[in-house]
Design a protein around this motif. Structure first.
Motif, PDB file in Angstrom:
ATOM      1  N   GLU A 127       0.953  -1.184  -0.036  1.00  6.92           N
ATOM      2  CA  GLU A 127       0.021  -0.013   0.170  1.00  6.92           C
ATOM      3  C   GLU A 127       0.740   1.298  -0.145  1.00  6.92           C
ATOM      4  O   GLU A 127       0.458   2.208  -0.306  1.00  6.92           O
ATOM      5  N   VAL A 128       2.072   1.312   0.534  1.00  8.82           N
ATOM      6  CA  VAL A 128       2.797   2.537   0.646  1.00  8.82           C
ATOM      7  C   VAL A 128       3.601   2.503  -0.751  1.00  8.82           C
ATOM      8  O   VAL A 128       3.747   3.946  -1.058  1.00  8.82           O
ATOM      9  N   GLY A 129       3.638   1.713  -1.665  1.00  5.85           N
ATOM     10  CA  GLY A 129       4.367   1.795  -2.881  1.00  5.85           C
ATOM     11  C   GLY A 129       5.724   1.386  -3.018  1.00  5.85           C
ATOM     12  O   GLY A 129       6.431   0.847  -1.753  1.00  5.85           O
ATOM     13  N   PRO A 130       6.293   1.119  -4.220  1.00 10.23           N
ATOM     14  CA  PRO A 130       7.899   0.700  -4.236  1.00 10.23           C
ATOM     15  C   PRO A 130       8.883   1.748  -3.618  1.00 10.23           C
ATOM     16  O   PRO A 130       8.300   3.017  -3.797  1.00 10.23           O
ATOM     17  N   ARG A 131       9.740   1.055  -3.428  1.00 10.07           N
ATOM     18  CA  ARG A 131      11.159   1.748  -2.815  1.00 10.07           C
ATOM     19  C   ARG A 131      11.590   2.690  -3.593  1.00 10.07           C
ATOM     20  O   ARG A 131      12.196   1.895  -4.884  1.00 10.07           O
ATOM     21  N   ILE A 132      11.782   3.717  -3.767  1.00 12.09           N
ATOM     22  CA  ILE A 132      12.527   4.490  -5.053  1.00 12.09           C
ATOM     23  C   ILE A 132      13.848   5.306  -4.284  1.00 12.09           C
ATOM     24  O   ILE A 132      13.544   5.953  -3.283  1.00 12.09           O
ATOM     25  N   THR A 133      14.853   5.231  -4.877  1.00 17.44           N
ATOM     26  CA  THR A 133      16.081   5.841  -4.575  1.00 17.44           C
ATOM     27  C   THR A 133      16.262   6.969  -5.707  1.00 17.44           C
ATOM     28  O   THR A 133      16.880   6.417  -6.760  1.00 17.44           O
ATOM     29  N   ARG A 134      16.434   7.989  -5.176  1.00 16.33           N
ATOM     30  CA  ARG A 134      17.014   8.996  -6.198  1.00 16.33           C
ATOM     31  C   ARG A 134      18.392   9.426  -5.894  1.00 16.33           C
ATOM     32  O   ARG A 134      18.569  10.201  -4.860  1.00 16.33           O
ATOM     33  N   ASN A 135      19.196   9.227  -6.824  1.00 20.27           N
ATOM     34  CA  ASN A 135      20.674   9.553  -6.676  1.00 20.27           C
ATOM     35  C   ASN A 135      20.930  10.617  -7.765  1.00 20.27           C
ATOM     36  O   ASN A 135      20.725  10.455  -8.791  1.00 20.27           O
ATOM     37  N   ARG A 136      21.378  11.676  -6.996  1.00 20.28           N
ATOM     38  CA  ARG A 136      21.763  12.811  -7.919  1.00 20.28           C
ATOM     39  C   ARG A 136      23.036  13.107  -7.634  1.00 20.28           C
ATOM     40  O   ARG A 136      23.801  13.533  -6.476  1.00 20.28           O
ATOM     41  N   THR A 137      24.121  13.030  -8.720  1.00 17.83           N
ATOM     42  CA  THR A 137      25.457  13.308  -8.414  1.00 17.83           C
ATOM     43  C   THR A 137      26.086  14.654  -9.379  1.00 17.83           C
ATOM     44  O   THR A 137      25.703  14.815 -10.403  1.00 17.83           O
ATOM     45  N   GLN A 138      26.735  15.408  -8.593  1.00 15.24           N
ATOM     46  CA  GLN A 138      27.568  16.721  -9.308  1.00 15.24           C
ATOM     47  C   GLN A 138      29.004  16.386  -9.071  1.00 15.24           C
ATOM     48  O   GLN A 138      29.395  16.327  -8.114  1.00 15.24           O
TER      49      GLN A 138
END
Length: 615
Positions: free
Chosen positions: A424-435
């Motif tokens: 019910e919470v939804g899939p786990r998403i990891t947002r990786n942002r690299t500079q």
């Protein structure tokens, strides 16, 4: 791809492509002198099968070059270790978006972190030579170390502008003797084009025959030479976008299979909620009866506990076969011959990358939780099973008298590992942002008063900022809050963060983790968790080396001149990671776990030397 074998000259056809290469391509990590003797062998004519003197394989007008793995310049292409060479044409013909795509096809490499790595991908692409892990593979750009993305110094080769690559040198034999322990597996040296003239626009489009998941890559390169041909400036800008492909999009990956026999498997952390009870039994009442079971699950129809059976959660459809990516790059290269003996050079690279990974919905994964005897979510049958009343007659096991009252009842709790998948919470998403950016500047040239000798002095700074946001995880303390919801006689109508500890009073949200689809939107939002981590890595290097040969006056008769290189380097690397409070607290995040903050810094002062004595 071409291979330069140990102690052998390369065929003239391949050598000609290197006649304009002047950049130093070595990096050392030694605190002592290293001496390497090289014996000139003969190259085999691939078509005729006849031995040809190595000297004949090199054109007489070839300029002095440097082979990756050594700092000693020479007029032929010889190496004490095999060098695998990937040319720019090969990268172009294979429509390579990331150089790693070609490198991982080499026999001496295995896939590192790549677009096909979803779970555990921090949003980077890496190289892994010999399968000795990424941190043992040293990555160079024009012979100089590139800044890593974390405290282990691993380089994200997403930052390397593919369209600017002149060639890639891969060395796997004896590299640590020259570069140090971080080159135990080998060295990958990306040599960039530094004399580009004109304008070039590249567009690559790659799409699967089925599914429509596309990769788009566009780049523009501009270069101009100084009017007197004494210098060059090259500018590059690029953009890449890659679509995601989920395992559910392909029939061969839509189901989780067991490694033992390939049968359909899955996770014990299922959507109905399973309890590891270590021998729960029930033989009374109208509810389901069962003998001792290590696992029991909730019947979604009535809330009773039943044998779990063969039911498993298929997590594959949520996971990705290919992670999405969006990347922006910019690079500037320049050099100018100030005098005959002095050349100034500099390069600046910048890259910003966004890579998201997606894995199956989180769960409690059999973490231990306290279940109150008087929980409003327990049926009478479930209450009997969990508190040791095997016959349903109210004869609870005294071991569950947690409050010491002498009887098992209100106020007592039972502690069990619970496996509930919170779809019910939804899939786990990891947002990786690299500079990432790196600036290198220096001076190099021939030494006026020493014929055949040259120098290179450079300073560089690089920095990587990696931001990671983990979405749709579960908060351990808030799952316990839901479990603590009790009967109206204990906490009538009390509200804590939207969770009712009692009846469904106005404004209360009641949601159970027991049973399929038992979490309503309010309760799912209450236990959902987002955490984050920031990682900053900075690298500073100052380097100086002198290399050349002793000429005809100091050599073994009949052999080439003796070559040498000496120098020194100072290097400082600092890497700091800052997880938020929850991510650094054990059991706060149930799906992503926890980590600790790291403040890592080291300084290295190195002196090195190399001697080549042709026999």
């Amino acid at each position: 791809m071409a291979v330069c074998p140990p102690n052998a000259a390369m065929p003239a056809a391949r050598l000609q492509g290197y006649s304009q290469v002047k950049r130093t391509t070595s990096r050392v990590a030694l605190a002592a002198l290293v001496f390497a003797g090289s014996v000139t062998a003969t190259a085999q004519d691939a078509q005729q099968g006849q031995a040809v003197p190595a000297a004949a394989a090199a054109p007489t007008d070839a300029e002095e070059i440097v082979v990756t793995g050594s700092r000693i310049k020479r007029n032929d292409l010889q190496a004490n270790s095999p060098v695998q060479i990937i040319g720019a044409d090969e990268l172009t013909l294979t429509a390579t978006v990331n150089a790693e795509d070609v490198i991982r096809e080499l026999p001496q490499a295995i896939p590192g972190i790549s677009p096909g790595v979803n779970n555990g991908n921090p949003g980077v692409t890496t190289v892994n030579l010999r399968g000795l892990d990424d941190e043992r593979t040293l990555v160079l750009v024009d012979g100089k170390r590139y800044v890593g993305y974390d405290s282990e110094g691993i380089v994200d080769i997403n930052n390397i502008p593919t369209s600017l690559i002149e060639r890639v040198d891969v060395v796997t034999g004896g590299a640590s003797a020259v570069y140090g322990s971080d080159a135990i597996a080998g060295v990958v040296n990306f040599v960039l084009k530094d004399n580009f003239e004109g304008a070039q626009f590249d567009y690559d489009y790659v799409n699967a025959l089925r599914g429509g998941e596309a990769t788009n890559s566009f780049s523009a390169t501009f270069g101009v030479n100084a009017p007197d041909e004494r210098g060059n400036v090259t500018l590059f800008a690029g953009w890449t976008s890659r679509d995601a492909v989920s395992q559910g999009d392909r029939s061969f990956s839509e189901k989780s299979l067991t490694t033992a026999d390939g049968s359909v498997g899955g996770s014990s952390t299922d959507t109905n909620g399973n309890i590891l009870c270590g021998g729960c039994s029930y033989t009374g009442g109208a509810g389901p009866n069962f003998a001792a079971q290590n696992f029991v699950g909730f019947n979604s129809a009535n809330g009773d506990l039943i044998e779990r059976g063969a039911r498993r959660f298929n997590f594959n459809p949520f996971n990705l076969l290919q992670v999405p990516e969006e990347r922006y790059q910019a690079t500037a290269l320049g050099h100018y011959d100030i005098t005959e003996w002095l050349t100034f050079y500099a390069n600046f690279t910048f890259a910003q990358t966004q890579i998201d990974t997606v894995i199956a919905p989180s769960g409690t994964f059999f973490s231990e939780f306290e279940i109150p005897f008087d929980s409003i979510f327990l049926t009478t049958q479930a209450q009997s099973v969990l508190f040791g009343d095997t016959t349903g007659t109210g004869a609870y096991d005294p071991a569950f008298d947690s409050d010491g009252s002498g009887t098992v009842g209100a106020g007592d709790v039972a502690t069990y590992p619970i496996g509930r998948r919170t779809i019910e919470v939804g899939p786990r998403i990891t947002r990786n942002r690299t500079q990432a950016w790196q600036l290198v500047a220096g001076f190099k040239g021939d030494i006026a008063f020493l014929d055949g000798w040259s120098y290179d002095f450079s300073a560089q700074r690089g920095r990587t900022e990696l931001s990671r946001v983990f979405e749709n995880d579960l908060s351990g303390p808030r799952v316990q809050d839901i479990l603590d919801a009790s009967s109206p006689t204990i906490n009538p109508g009390a509200v804590d963060g939207g969770i009712c500890h009692g009846t469904a009073a106005a404004g209360c949200v009641v949601g159970s983790i027991f049973g399929d689809n038992s979490l309503n939107a309010g309760a799912a939002g209450f236990i959902a968790l987002s955490i984050n981590e920031e990682i900053y890595t900075t690298q500073d290097i100052v380097h100086f080396d002198v290399s050349g040969d002793f000429g005809e006056s100091f050599k073994i008769p009949g052999a080439s001149p003796i070559g040498a290189s000496v120098g020194a380097e100072w290097r400082r690397v600092q890497s700091d990671s800052f997880p938020d409070d929850c991510y650094s607290t054990p059991d706060c995040s149930l799906g992503f776990g926890s980590t600790t903050s790291v403040r890592n810094e080291f300084n290295v002062k190195e002196f090195f030397g190399e001697l080549s004595v042709p026999l």
